[in-house]
Scaffold this active site. Structure first.
Site, short mmCIF file in Angstrom:
data_model
loop_
_atom_site.label_atom_id
_atom_site.label_comp_id
_atom_site.label_asym_id
_atom_site.label_seq_id
_atom_site.Cartn_x
_atom_site.Cartn_y
_atom_site.Cartn_z
N GLU A 1 9.12 8.60 -16.91
CA GLU A 1 7.73 9.00 -17.16
C GLU A 1 7.32 8.70 -18.59
O GLU A 1 6.17 8.32 -18.87
CB GLU A 1 7.56 10.50 -16.88
CG GLU A 1 7.76 10.85 -15.41
CD GLU A 1 7.96 12.35 -15.24
OE1 GLU A 1 6.96 13.07 -15.24
OE2 GLU A 1 9.12 12.78 -15.14
N LYS B 1 15.74 22.06 -11.05
CA LYS B 1 15.07 20.77 -11.28
C LYS B 1 15.94 19.72 -11.97
O LYS B 1 16.72 20.03 -12.86
CB LYS B 1 13.80 20.97 -12.13
CG LYS B 1 12.66 21.65 -11.43
CD LYS B 1 12.17 20.94 -10.18
CE LYS B 1 11.46 19.65 -10.47
NZ LYS B 1 10.16 19.87 -11.13
N HIS C 1 0.83 -1.22 0.00
CA HIS C 1 0.00 0.00 0.00
C HIS C 1 0.86 1.26 0.00
O HIS C 1 0.43 2.30 0.50
CB HIS C 1 -0.96 0.04 1.21
CG HIS C 1 -1.67 -1.25 1.44
ND1 HIS C 1 -2.89 -1.54 0.84
CD2 HIS C 1 -1.34 -2.35 2.17
CE1 HIS C 1 -3.27 -2.76 1.22
NE2 HIS C 1 -2.34 -3.27 2.01
N SER D 1 14.36 21.74 -16.15
CA SER D 1 13.13 22.51 -16.35
C SER D 1 13.49 23.78 -17.10
O SER D 1 14.54 24.36 -16.87
CB SER D 1 12.52 22.85 -14.98
OG SER D 1 11.70 24.00 -15.10
#
Ligand code: ARG
Length: 454
Positions: free
Chosen positions: A287, A280, A153, A274
């Site tokens: 992704e 970043k 979980h 970024s």
């Protein structure tokens, strides 16, 4: 093809709507191989002379070399790769070329080409899976002593070796490897000889063609041979599952590289920045794989939908099979290669991971197990340790530092020697059932994979 039956030429709209050569040109190698085997059978059956066969073989091979060198001009007026090659051959060698399509239809031709193409791609896909497994095994090996919090979980559950976590993916990808092999086995049937739907009055030796093309069997029903694409569906389904596994691994990498988890760091080569925020360092690479899984699922549904209402036998809808198949093969090959490279360069932050895995609360189950050894029923033990865990969480006192008075009051059976239980290595060593994360098991399984993957 239109000269006999039609008086008008085709609408340019329909030409552009119906052409497939802009994508099925990729089948040229397989089309040529299939045509040469077909021509040899025509010659053996007496429909071509030796010389005619020889000029077909040379002509086709020359066309193949020109396509490979980018020197061939495809025409959408000729619809597909099959017609482009056949027409060009006839332009070059005349009547012998015009005899090539004897006893054949594009329907059995394209079904054959697609199988030949997929057979090659499955080999490439399987080696992509193996390379990814190797990268995971090497990462596991280099970090064999690193402890990791195991989750259920997405809540910290019990400590495990990081290697055990990584090897879980190696097992999954091994089933993917096996699934791809299963697809190849079932697909190993030659449809050529099925004609348009009802074979041909000009009978060729299908077994000999199958042998030349490396198929173990020939299809046993001509309608089935030209009209089903279940073999492509099986591949798309196997690739959808590969994508699901890649996506889960990618999601782990996304989580591990957050400030919140901090268990791993992507190499600069596999990170993006970024355009706005100078600080970043983003895991776009993982992704993208997670996102591209959408294509792999989509292509499976795309072809399932194309096939579901088709009346027997061939229908032009079947031309829609190829882009789905090409896209899934390309996407999976790239995603496997990118993920292998990313995992090879992933830096594990050993201290952060080990610290997270060393929270004494993660050994609460071990305390309950100890009570079982002291003859307390597991459910009772679970309750008692649950009370201690609640107390620890309420007071903020770590589970292994709760006052002895409290232990005496809530769980007197635990008192003797209870602190030694909070040793994650001792805990892991005890988890020795087959498949469990004991260090001995993990290193045995690592050795198994290293041997298998070479
Ligand atoms: N381009 C077609 C395909 O990909 C080849 C077969 C065409 N057959 C036909 N009867 N129109 O399926």
């Amino acid at each position: 093809m239109r000269h006999g039956r039609f008086e008008e030429s085709m609408s340019t709209l329909l030409r552009d709507y119906g052409e497939s050569v802009s994508f099925d040109w990729r089948l040229y190698r397989h089309d040529i191989r299939g045509s040469i085997a077909h021509a040899r059978a025509l010659q053996k059956a007496g429909f071509l002379t030796q010389d005619e066969f020889a000029s077909i073989e040379v002509g086709l091979n020359t066309i193949g070399e020109e396509i490979a060198a980018g020197k061939f001009t495809f025409s959408t007026d000729l619809e597909d790769i099959h017609m482009n090659i056949e027409k060009e051959l006839t332009n070059r060698i005349g009547d012998a070329g015009a005899k090539l399509h004897t006893s054949r239809s594009r329907n059995d031709q394209v079904a054959t080409d697609l199988r030949l193409y997929l057979r090659d791609e499955i080999v490439a896909l399987q080696s992509g899976v193996r390379a990814l497994q190797s990268s995971l095994v090497d990462l596991a090996h280099a970090n064999e002593d690193v402890l990791f919090p195991g989750y259920t979980h997405l809540q910290r559950a019990q400590p495990i070796p990081l290697a055990h976590h990584l090897l879980a993916y190696v097992e999954m990808f091994d089933r993917d490897y096996g699934r791809l092999g299963d697809v190849a086995l079932r697909m190993d049937e030659l449809p050529l000889g099925s004609g348009a739907l009802a074979a041909s009055t000009l009978v060729l030796d299908r077994d000999a063609i199958a042998k030349e093309l490396g198929f173990s069997r020939v299809t046993q029903n001509s309608l089935d041979g030209v009209s089903d694409r279940d073999f492509a569906l099986e591949l798309l389904s196997a690739l959808a599952i590969v994508g699901m596994h890649l996506s889960r691994l990618s999601e782990d990498v996304v989580l591990w590289t957050t400030a919140e988890f901090g268990f791993a760091c992507l190499s600069d080569r596999h990170s993006t920045g970024s355009s706005l925020m100078p600080q970043k360092k983003n895991p776009d690479i993982a992704e993208l794989t997670r996102g591209k899984t959408g294509r792999l699922y989509g292509n499976l549904f795309r072809l399932l939908t194309v096939l579901k209402g088709l009346p027997m036998a061939y229908n032009r809808d079947l031309q829609e099979d190829k882009e789905a198949v090409f896209d899934s093969v390309d996407t999976a090959l790239m995603a496997l290669a990118v993920t292998a490279e990313m995992m090879r360069a992933l830096v594990i932050k050993r201290e952060v991971a080990t610290k997270a895995a060393s929270d004494p609360a993660l050994l609460a189950t071990d305390l309950a197990d100890e009570l079982v050894r002291r003859n307390i029923p597991f459910r009772t033990a679970h309750d008692l340790i649950g009370k201690l865990a609640a107390e620890s969480s309420k007071t903020g006192i770590p589970l292994n530092q709760l006052p002895e008075d409290l232990i005496r009051e809530l769980c007197p059976q635990l008192l003797i020697d209870w602190k030694s239980i909070f040793d994650p290595i001792r805990s892991l060593k005890a988890r020795a059932a087959i498949g469990g994360p004991s260090p001995a098991n993990v290193s045995k399984r690592l050795a198994h994979w290293k041997k298998l993957l070479g």
